[in-house]
Design a protein around this motif. Structure first.
Motif, mmCIF file in Angstrom:
data_model
loop_
_atom_site.group_PDB
_atom_site.id
_atom_site.type_symbol
_atom_site.label_atom_id
_atom_site.label_comp_id
_atom_site.label_asym_id
_atom_site.label_seq_id
_atom_site.Cartn_x
_atom_site.Cartn_y
_atom_site.Cartn_z
ATOM 1 N N THR A 1 -2.014 60.694 54.787
ATOM 2 C CA THR A 1 -2.638 61.272 53.611
ATOM 3 C C THR A 1 -1.625 61.352 52.484
ATOM 4 O OG1 THR A 1 -3.987 62.674 55.055
ATOM 5 C CG2 THR A 1 -3.935 63.245 52.721
ATOM 6 N N HIS A 2 -1.998 60.871 51.303
ATOM 7 C CA HIS A 2 -1.105 61.029 50.168
ATOM 8 C C HIS A 2 -1.900 61.378 48.928
ATOM 9 C CE1 HIS A 2 -1.613 57.033 48.015
ATOM 10 N NE2 HIS A 2 -2.258 56.825 49.126
ATOM 11 N N LYS A 3 -1.252 62.118 48.059
ATOM 12 C CA LYS A 3 -1.889 62.614 46.845
ATOM 13 C C LYS A 3 -1.792 61.556 45.755
ATOM 14 C CE LYS A 3 -2.767 66.573 46.722
ATOM 15 N NZ LYS A 3 -3.953 67.306 47.231
ATOM 16 N N ASN B 1 1.412 58.627 42.705
ATOM 17 C CA ASN B 1 1.090 59.646 43.692
ATOM 18 C C ASN B 1 2.080 60.793 43.594
ATOM 19 O OD1 ASN B 1 3.246 58.207 44.714
ATOM 20 N ND2 ASN B 1 2.640 58.522 46.825
ATOM 21 N N THR C 1 3.280 62.840 49.823
ATOM 22 C CA THR C 1 2.782 62.118 50.982
ATOM 23 C C THR C 1 2.901 62.988 52.211
ATOM 24 O OG1 THR C 1 4.939 61.165 51.471
ATOM 25 C CG2 THR C 1 3.493 59.873 50.042
ATOM 26 N N HIS D 1 -6.300 63.458 43.828
ATOM 27 C CA HIS D 1 -7.124 63.452 45.028
ATOM 28 C C HIS D 1 -6.325 62.934 46.215
ATOM 29 C CE1 HIS D 1 -7.772 59.344 43.285
ATOM 30 N NE2 HIS D 1 -7.604 59.003 44.553
ATOM 31 N N ASP D 2 -6.799 63.269 47.391
ATOM 32 C CA ASP D 2 -6.171 62.783 48.620
ATOM 33 C C ASP D 2 -6.764 61.439 48.985
ATOM 34 O OD1 ASP D 2 -4.545 64.986 48.959
ATOM 35 O OD2 ASP D 2 -6.042 66.078 50.149
ATOM 36 N N SER E 1 2.294 54.704 48.741
ATOM 37 C CA SER E 1 1.662 55.619 49.693
ATOM 38 C C SER E 1 2.510 55.930 50.924
ATOM 39 C CB SER E 1 0.315 55.050 50.152
ATOM 40 O OG SER E 1 0.492 53.778 50.755
#
Length: 236
Positions: free
Chosen positions: A56-58, A72, A75, A106-107, A149
């Motif tokens: 999952t990364h922002k 991003n 992470t 968002h994720d 990512s």
């Protein structure tokens, strides 16, 4: 008679090292030993696989990207088998599997698989990996997406500038013959020789070195693409 430690491995050394590592991470990380037949040979060989992890990364939305020049913001690698959360992901498909925060970020979820494979030419382990968007596994994400990512921000310049074409390349997987990303192994011998010199008293034989080889190697190589070892393993 014990042999002197060497950063270069035979396949026999490699198999001892990955099976030892497998015992060390048992209960911590779901690595598995997989066998395959060599082409034009009846002999079997093995590699390690860590499959279908949710990363999952922002990610900032397009509007914020233009305003702030950002991609991003953070992470987080979660060691979850996607098969176990497949139902939840399907339920959230209407929301494009994105969790939007107040600042518009968002994720994004990626499904990542890693393989540790022996390279006969370099005589070292090589880390292969592929990443797919969790709602679209028809094709792996591109190289720039990998950098944004999976590669931690503080590692990006170092990895991009490694070697002639960067530390991450893409080629056909040596076992499956389909495109995979991999961490280029050209500096692995030098890295592991440095580890040896720093731990001469501890690694007084090849047998002793093999017990820590994969953990030591992965503690450097894995970090470059967001794959960290548990503290308990890293300290061994």
């Amino acid at each position: 008679m014990t042999s002197s430690p060497s950063a270069r491995l035979s396949y026999t050394d490699f198999e001892i090292a990955i099976k030892t590592f497998l015992d060390q991470v048992n209960g911590h990380l779901p690595w598995t030993f997989c066998e395959y037949k060599e082409p034009r040979s009846e002999s079997s060989r093995g590699y390690l696989a860590l499959s279908h992890l949710q990363h999952t990364h922002k990610v900032a939305d397009a509007e914020n990207n233009e305003e702030n020049g950002s991609t991003n913001t953070s992470t987080d690698l979660q060691l979850l088998d996607l098969a176990s959360i497949g139902d939840d992901l399907e339920d959230e498909e209407d929301e494009s599997q994105l969790s939007v925060s107040k600042d518009g970020a968002h994720d994004e979820f990626l499904s990542v698989s890693y393989h540790i494979v022996f390279s006969p030419s370099y005589q070292v382990p090589v880390l292969y990996f592929n990443a797919f968007k969790s709602n679209d596994e028809s094709a792996p994400v591109g190289l720039e997406h990998i950098y944004q990512s999976l590669v931690p921000h503080e590692w990006r310049d170092t990895v991009r500038n490694a070697g002639l074409s960067g530390g991450i390349s893409q080629q056909d997987h040596p076992i499956f013959n389909i495109p995979y990303y991999y961490m280029h192994p050209c500096e692995t011998v030098s890295l592991m020789e440095t580890v040896l010199k720093a731990n001469q008293n501890r690694f007084d034989s090849q047998e002793a070195f093999l017990k820590s080889y994969i953990a030591a190697w992965l503690s450097f190589t894995g970090q470059a693409i967001g794959l960290s070892l548990p503290i308990e393993i890293a300290r061994e």
